[in-house]
Every structure is written in structure tokens, then in C-alpha cells.
Design an enzyme around this catalytic site. Structure first.
Site, PDB file in Angstrom:
ATOM      1  N   CYS A 125       0.776  -1.151   0.116  1.00  0.00           N
ATOM      2  CA  CYS A 125      -0.085  -0.110   0.022  1.00  0.00           C
ATOM      3  C   CYS A 125       0.952   1.180  -0.153  1.00  0.00           C
ATOM      4  CB  CYS A 125      -0.882   0.002   1.196  1.00  0.00           C
ATOM      5  SG  CYS A 125      -1.749   1.561   1.312  1.00  0.00           S
ATOM      6  N   CYS A 134      -0.498   4.335   1.811  1.00  0.00           N
ATOM      7  CA  CYS A 134      -0.384   4.049   3.576  1.00  0.00           C
ATOM      8  C   CYS A 134       1.312   4.434   4.108  1.00  0.00           C
ATOM      9  CB  CYS A 134      -0.634   2.593   3.850  1.00  0.00           C
ATOM     10  SG  CYS A 134      -2.341   2.157   3.588  1.00  0.00           S
ATOM     11  N   ASP A 135       2.036   3.852   3.109  1.00  0.00           N
ATOM     12  CA  ASP A 135       3.321   3.683   3.534  1.00  0.00           C
ATOM     13  C   ASP A 135       4.468   4.821   2.806  1.00  0.00           C
ATOM     14  OD1 ASP A 135       2.155   1.774   5.176  1.00  0.00           O
ATOM     15  OD2 ASP A 135       2.993   0.011   4.083  1.00  0.00           O
TER      16      ASP A 135
END
Lengths: 340, 108
Positions: A133, A136-137
Site C-alpha cells: 500500500c 499508506c506507507d
């Protein structure tokens, strides 16, 4: 008992809910506890969903889907299905909370899950440099060197997104051409921070406590070399989420749920499937949504064909003041009772 | 907004490292959808196990120092601290039963 339960909260599940709710089937939609909204929740800008010429953020789009489904009476539950019994006339769906819901029809729209590379250290380093992701990261890789594995639209999107943070983004792809759409390809080609590593696959991931490097293998010559990086984003496709239905719903050779022709009908009467879980090919938000419509219409048709005796309890429990069937009535529990 | 306590770079030592009780820190950010999803699950676990474990949140955007110190590269990241040391790490949003079984040692 309900008329319809929908399992899944991506474009297919919510579109089925919009149609079913407008048909006054008062569907219950099981959205999952931590993955509600499905795959689009982890994307940024969605540019190819008709009706949004300026583009729309994935989570915002899913919020609109939900609001539209709720507007017409869909009930949404944020829990996970742990078990299903779909073989009888009355379908039973068990949730993580232990609650059991019953319905006369079920629409399965469980989508798909990220595919792993299948390498020994992949799980160990997951969350320590290995990620599925980018949204997200990505922010944790400011000024770092990272790589994306894959050649589809998701890989291009992740790589382009990661250039906001990383100094250098490699795209590692097994072949010498991409599956991604032309516009996404071009965007990646034009980005000076992105470098393509063609005919390459990841043979190993190394690092003691976090990713330090990967071993690349040339898919033509078999030659191996090390590439230093701190982040490896995997975008090599998805697998249909079918584990709940093994032994009940038939599968295709590709591993998706099998449906009859262009319909959503599975081998079980009253059980319909829609979205990525039946689609090994297109896997778009819009095709999933369309497939959700098909499932709702098929289910509506199925419910209309059921004998009144089976339907009455389902309707009686939700419709106040509905006229009882001649010669019978519905008691407080929604059970059909024959009058003397 | 979550009703769980927010800790910061400034309060981390006192609130987390020096705590008598095990403390689970939920490293999160506004823009992270899985973080928003797992938030209510953590609140529920906190509510049911308040006597055994404290659950707090740390916003990684506002508190980059602590996030960097603990090598956060993926969120949500949930780390349990006991006696100032990380004794358990869970990465990624998980349903309540899955999270409870990962944290079983601290909820018993």
C-alpha cells in the site's frame, strides 16, 4: 429473516445494495470491520469512473457509494463474515461477533486480495520495507530508494505516487512491455524519478530488521544481481477472495466463483456473485459496479419466483402493517401462521 | 475523533516508556484509510481491557521523531511497550478477533 444479504462493500457490493434497496428488498450489507470500502480505499485519485470529470479520491468515491445505498434503506454492518451456509432455501451468514443473519438470497461481492510474491522473507519483512500500500506507507520513504514490482495500472499508480517522497523509484517487471493503460504508462515514462528494470524478477529480499536490498534475476539470461533499496512495494495482482465458499460455490479454473453465462447466478439457487470475485479479466470499479447491478436484478427476479410461504416471513419481519396473505397471518416473530 | 489518549514526541517517555502497565501505541495518520478502519477496533479492545493494557495513539505526521526512532515504515503499526521495550509489533489493520489473538498475552 431478511430478503437479501450482501457480503462486501466495494463498488459491486454497494451497487447491488443501491439496486436492491430501491427494489425495497431492505438489504443487509456486511462491510467488513477493517476493510470496509474495499480496494479503492487504498487508492488516491480515481480518474476513470464516469461522472467525475475532475477525478475523485478513492475513499471519497466509496463514501458516496455507501451514502447512496443507505439513502434507500440499506443497513450496513461493520463486521466480518466468518462462516456461511448457503445450500438451503434459507441462507445463514455468521459474523465475527457471533451474530447469525438469515436471508432468502445472498450476493457475494468479496472482491480480491493482494497477491504476494511468495518469497521466504516477504512475510518477515512485511511492514519493515515490504508493502502492498503505497498510499499508506509511501511517506515513510522520503529521500529513499524504493521499487515497485508489477506492470499493471496499480504498479504505475503506486510508482508515480511514490515519487512524491522517494528520490528514486524502480519499476521491476518480468516482461519487456506493460499491461498498464497507455496514460498510466506514459505518466511513469515521463517521470524522471522512475526507472524501469525490464525482464526482471525479484528472486530474494534481504535485510536483518528491515529491507536492505533485493536480488534481481534477469528473466531471459537468468543472471542475478543485487539492488540496494529500503522499500519494496508489491503490485503483482490480486486473487479472488473465495475461501469462505469452498465446498459450497463452484469455482472456475481461474479460481473465481463460477457464474452462469453473463448472469450472476452461482450453482446455488438464491446465491449470486458480483465484482472481482467473479472477474479474472477486467477488475475495474465500473465493471464491478455493473456486475453488482446484475446480481441485484438476478436476486430480485429469484425472490419474485419464490413461493409466497417462503417469502412471507422475510417480508413480515420488516414491513409494518402489511396485509397478511389470505388465510394466514404473520405472528410477532415474523413466522407464517395458518389461521384456523 | 478517537477517545483514546494521544501521545507525542514530548510525552512519549513519560506516557509510554515509564508506564507501569503495558502500553499499546497505535502509530497512525489522517491520510491512512486502514488506520481509520482499525481505530474503532482498538477503542473497543481498550474499553474491554482497560485494567490490563493501556492503548494510546501517536500521529506520525505530528511526531516524526518517535516514528523514526521506532523505524515505522508501515501504518497502522501497533507496538506494545513493557518496561520501556517493544515486546510486540502488529502491522496492518486487522479484525478484532485477529488482533485479540495477536495481543492475547497482554489481554489475559
Amino acid at each position: 429473516m431478511r430478503q437479501m444479504i450482501i457480503i462486501g462493500s466495494g463498488p459491486a457490493g454497494y451497487t447491488a445494495a443501491i439496486y436492491a434497496a430501491r427494489a425495497e428488498l431492505e438489504p443487509l450489507l456486511i462491510a467488513s470491520s477493517v476493510e470496509a470500502g474495499g480496494e479503492l480505499m487504498n487508492t488516491t485519485e480515481v480518474e476513470n469512473f464516469p461522472g467525475f470529470p475532475e477525478g475523485i479520491m478513492g475513499p471519497d468515491l466509496m463514501d458516496k457509494f455507501r451514502l447512496q445505498a443507505e439513502r434507500f434503506g440499506t443497513e450496513v454492518v461493520y463486521d466480518d463474515v466468518t462462516e456461511v451456509d448457503l445450500t438451503g432455501d434459507v441462507k445463514r451468514v455468521t459474523l465475527g461477533s457471533g451474530e447469525v443473519h438469515e436471508a432468502l438470497s445472498v450476493v457475494v461481492a468479496t472482491g480480491s486480495a493482494y497477491r504476494k510474491l511468495g518469497l521466504p522473507d516477504e512475510d518477515r519483512l512485511s511492514g519493515y520495507g515490504v508493502s502492498w500500500c503505497a498510499t499508506c506507507d509511501g511517506a515513510f520513504f522520503r529521500k529513499r530508494v524504493v521499487a515497485v514490482v508489477g506492470g499493471g495500472d496499480s504498479a504505475m499508480e503506486e510508482a508515480t505516487f511514490l515519487t512524491r517522497f522517494a528520490d528514486k523509484v524502480y519499476i521491476i517487471h518480468r516482461r519487456d512491455s506493460l499491461r498498464a493503460s497507455k496514460i498510466m504508462q506514459q505518466r511513469a515514462f515521463d517521470n524522471p524519478k522512475i526507472e524501469f528494470l525490464w525482464n526482471s524478477e525479484v528472486a530474494a529480499i534481504s535485510g536483518e530488521t528491515a529491507v536492505e536490498s533485493v536480488t534481481l534475476r534477469d528473466t531471459i539470461t537468468g543472471e542475478e544481481r543485487e539492488l540496494e533499496l529500503t522499500g519494496l512495494f508489491i503490485a503483482v495482482g490480486n486473487d479472488p477472495r473465495v475461501h469462505l465458499f469452498h465446498g459450497q460455490i463452484d469455482l472456475t479454473l481461474e479460481g473465481t466463483l463460477a457464474v452462469e453465462g453473463r448472469s450472476s447466478r452461482t450453482n446455488l439457487p438464491g446465491v449470486f456473485a458480483a465484482g472481482d470475485v467473479i472477474d479474472p479479466t477486467y477488475r475495474q470499479a465500473i465493471t464491478a459496479a455493473a456486475s453488482g447491478t446484475v446480481a441485484a436484478l438476478d436476486a430480485e427476479h429469484y425472490l419474485a419466483s419464490l413461493p409466497e410461504a417462503l417469502l412471507a416471513p422475510a417480508k413480515g419481519s420488516v414491513e409494518e402493517g402489511s396485509a397478511p396473505v389470505a388465510g394466514s397471518t404473520v405472528d410477532a416473530d415474523g413466522e407464517l401462521v395458518n389461521l384456523p | 475523533m478517537s477517545n483514546l489518549k494521544q501521545v507525542t514526541d514530548a510525552t512519549f517517555e513519560q506516557d509510554v516508556l515509564n508506564s507501569d502497565k503495558p502500553v499499546l501505541v497505535d502509530f497512525w495518520a489522517e491520510w491512512c484509510a486502514p488506520c481509520r478502519a482499525v481505530g474503532p477496533v482498538l477503542e473497543k479492545i481498550a474499553e474491554e481491557n482497560g485494567d490490563k493494557i493501556e492503548i494510546v495513539k501517536l500521529n506520525v505526521d505530528d511526531n516524526p521523531e518517535t516514528a523514526a526512532k521506532y523505524h515505522i515504515t508501515s501504518i497502522p503499526a501497533m507496538k506494545v511497550y513493557r518496561g520501556g521495550e517493544v515486546v510486540k509489533s502488529v502491522i496492518g489493520a486487522k479484525p478484532k478477533p485477529a488482533l485479540e489473538s495477536e495481543l492475547a498475552a497482554f489481554l489475559a
